[in-house]
Write an enzyme that holds these catalytic residues in place. Structure first.
Site, PDB file in Angstrom:
ATOM      1  CB  THR A  46      -1.686   6.437  -2.076  1.00  0.00           C
ATOM      2  OG1 THR A  46      -1.583   5.060  -2.163  1.00  0.00           O
ATOM      3  CG2 THR A  46      -2.723   7.234  -1.115  1.00  0.00           C
ATOM      4  CB  THR A  47       0.814   3.659  -5.346  1.00  0.00           C
ATOM      5  OG1 THR A  47       0.541   3.074  -5.077  1.00  0.00           O
ATOM      6  CG2 THR A  47       2.420   3.505  -6.542  1.00  0.00           C
ATOM      7  CG  ASP A  74      -7.083   0.997   0.722  1.00  0.00           C
ATOM      8  OD1 ASP A  74      -6.535   2.078   1.623  1.00  0.00           O
ATOM      9  OD2 ASP A  74      -5.585   1.064   0.111  1.00  0.00           O
ATOM     10  CG  ASP A 128      -2.130   1.365   1.208  1.00  0.00           C
ATOM     11  OD1 ASP A 128      -2.498   1.584   0.422  1.00  0.00           O
ATOM     12  OD2 ASP A 128      -1.584   2.406   2.362  1.00  0.00           O
TER      13      ASP A 128
END
Ligand code: ADP
Ligand code: MG
Length: 527
Positions: free
Chosen positions: A101-102, A394, A68
């Site tokens: 997010t990545t 998530d 994550d």
């Protein structure tokens, strides 16, 4: 550099404290860009279903294994202010939409890489900043062209949930089963399908059993046992008291010390204490309390007294759990047992002790309108449970976002490829050198499909060329993980779909961070 020469006296005047480090102009920008890129590069390898995991070890030896992006950046001890900006991109993304997010961090890093090339060609930083801003607007328009509507009762929601969990350490559990659990949990708390109270969906993890025992339970699940044997294990229509005060003899508080010289006195002293404790029990019983839940300790001796009154009690319950119970039951925490106000008490349809495999957990089903559900996450080890919990958390965010906004887009790099094409096609509408920045933005978007391809073991250049060829023909394809390789195919048909809001947010956050870093031309760091 911390000194400057005065025009009047001759001797140097110290403007900045000695030891202050100052970098200016291109050097300042280069250092920020380098640091930002380094962080973005570090998490690139985790993107997508074939992303690798990272093992993070903190200074105390704690180990976190995760895929994550937000967690990795959160655990990394980043020092450089430029790197910190990328960490903040991920944090904002996590807070706003809970996923992507990545993607956001990789995009931010790529925007910096492209900016560096433009700086080398003597394009002014302000020009790049403005160009990126205009390109971000074009990107939003591109997303609007590919929206797919999704309804509350749509099967598509489970697909969205599953797509968000692929490659996320869901281990032995079938992603479809988990996706169904997540959608079931979200549907239970969505009354009208528009406003969903995210707080009403809880995730409670407990090591033990296999990951496939993960379930959804109506109510607030608390990992606590009753404080005494003989307490009821199932109470319906219970009156609930939430206590924020220890229930014990106040000896330590007042510092009273008994001086006991004979057995009678000892008995008297013990009687006095018991009397005080009995007083608390009576207060609760008189108020009709069936379930007492305390954030603090409850004296052992009181347990059997409460049990005799048919009261179920839990001690040392976390503030988080108590807050959820307060929401579900309408109870208010009380700081004293002296005058228990009826208005502070709540109601629960049912409070019970339930077996989950080998373990027993308490379940509080609320008594007011809003439903609360808990996803009880199980798994063999601490690491399995932690990673599964992150994936589920998530997925919940993603489903909530999809349900609330009702808009999804094709994933697997398809939307980014479409954005890249659209922005490049519209670059000519932007005047002057800004056009170069708009084009740079378009190629930065390619970093997402490129990274997905790399992580799937494909040649990234070939993959991009192939993708673009299809897109030019109007086929919005992506690079879909087919279990062995990346398959260039229709992402929607393959079930890789994501909320549009995640993409919009990722682009906004990444652009904002890149613009902010590019505007800086002076770094003054205190010692
Ligand atoms: P993020 O932190 O950005 O959400 P992830 O590691 O979750 O990063 O990867 C998300 C990316 O993976 C998205 O672009 C998504 O569309 C893509 N993706 C998800 N499932 C698949 C799949 N089966 N095949 C290809 N790409 C996928
Ligand atoms: Mg994700």
């Amino acid at each position: 550099m911390a000194t400057t020469r005065s025009s009047m006296g001759g001797g140097p005047i110290f403007v900045l404290r000695e030891g202050t480090r100052r970098t200016q102009g291109r050097a300042a920008r280069d250092s920020n860009i380098l640091a930002g890129r380094a962080v973005a590069n570090a998490i690139r390898t985790t993107l997508g279903p074939r992303g690798m995991d990272k093992m993070l070890v903190d200074s105390t030896g704690n180990v976190v294994i995760t895929n994550d992006g937000a967690t990795i950046l959160d655990e990394m001890d980043v020092d450089h202010p430029g790197a910190q900006m990328i960490v903040e991109v991920a944090e904002t993304q996590e807070e706003e939409v809970g996923d992507g997010t990545t993607t956001a961090a990789v995009l931010a890093g790529q925007l910096l890489v492209k900016a560096e090339d433009l700086l080398d060609e003597d394009v002014a930083p302000t020009t790049i900043v403005e160009g990126y801003q205009e390109a971000a607007h074009l990107a939003m328009a591109a997303i609007d062209e590919h929206l797919i509507d999704v309804e509350v009762d749509d099967d598509l929601l489970a697909t969205v949930a599953a797509a968000s969990m692929t490659g996320k350490g869901t281990g032995s559990v079938d992603p479809e089963t988990l996706a169904d659990l997540v959608v079931e949990a979200v549907r239970q708390v969505s009354t009208d399908g528009e406003r969903i109270d995210r707080e009403a969906i809880r995730v409670e993890s407990r090591v033990g059993e296999s990951a496939s025992s993960t379930t959804v339970v109506e109510g607030v699940v608390v990992d606590k046992e009753p404080i005494a044997d003989g307490m009821p294990r199932n109470i319906e229509d219970a009156t609930v008291a939430l206590l924020d005060v220890p229930i014990e003899v106040r000896e330590s508080a007042s510092g009273v010390e008994y001086r006991v010289t004979n057995a009678d006195q000892l008995a008297a002293a013990m009687d006095a204490e018991e009397g005080e404790l009995r007083g608390y029990v009576e207060t609760l019983a008189d108020a009709g309390v069936g379930v007492a839940i305390s954030t603090k300790a409850i004296d052992d001796r009181i347990g059997s007294m409460l049990a005799r009154e048919g009261i179920l009690a839990f001690e040392r319950v976390s503030s988080d759990d108590v807050r959820a119970i307060a929401r579900a039951t309408g109870a208010t925490r009380v700081g004293t047992l002296v005058d228990l106000d009826e208005a502070d008490l709540g109601t629960a349809h049912r409070v019970r002790i339930e077996r989950f495999g080998e373990d027993e957990l308490a379940v509080v089903e609320g008594g007011i309108e809003t439903e609360t559900v808990t996803v009880v996450v199980r798994g063999g080890t601490e690491h399995v449970v932690a990673e599964l919990e992150r994936a589920i958390d998530d997925a919940i965010d993603v489903v909530v976002t999809a349900m609330e906004t009702g808009e999804v887009v094709p994933g697997a790099g398809a939307i980014e490829t479409a954005i890249s094409g659209y922005v490049r096609d519209h670059a000519t509408t932007v005047a002057g050198r800004k056009q170069l920045a708009v084009e740079a933005f378009a190629s930065a978007m390619d970093a997402i499909p490129q990274t997905l391809a790399t992580n799937m073991g494909m040649d990234p250049i070939d993959a991009i060329v192939d993708l673009k060829t299809h897109h030019d023909r109007g086929e919005v394809v992506g690079i879909v993980d087919d279990g062995k390789n990346g398959d260039i195919t229709d992402a929607v048909a393959a079930g890789v779909i994501e909320p549009a809001a995640i993409k919009r947010e990722a682009i906004e956050n990444a652009t904002e961070a890149a613009r902010m870093l590019l505007r800086i031309d002076d770094v003054i760091a205190a010692r």
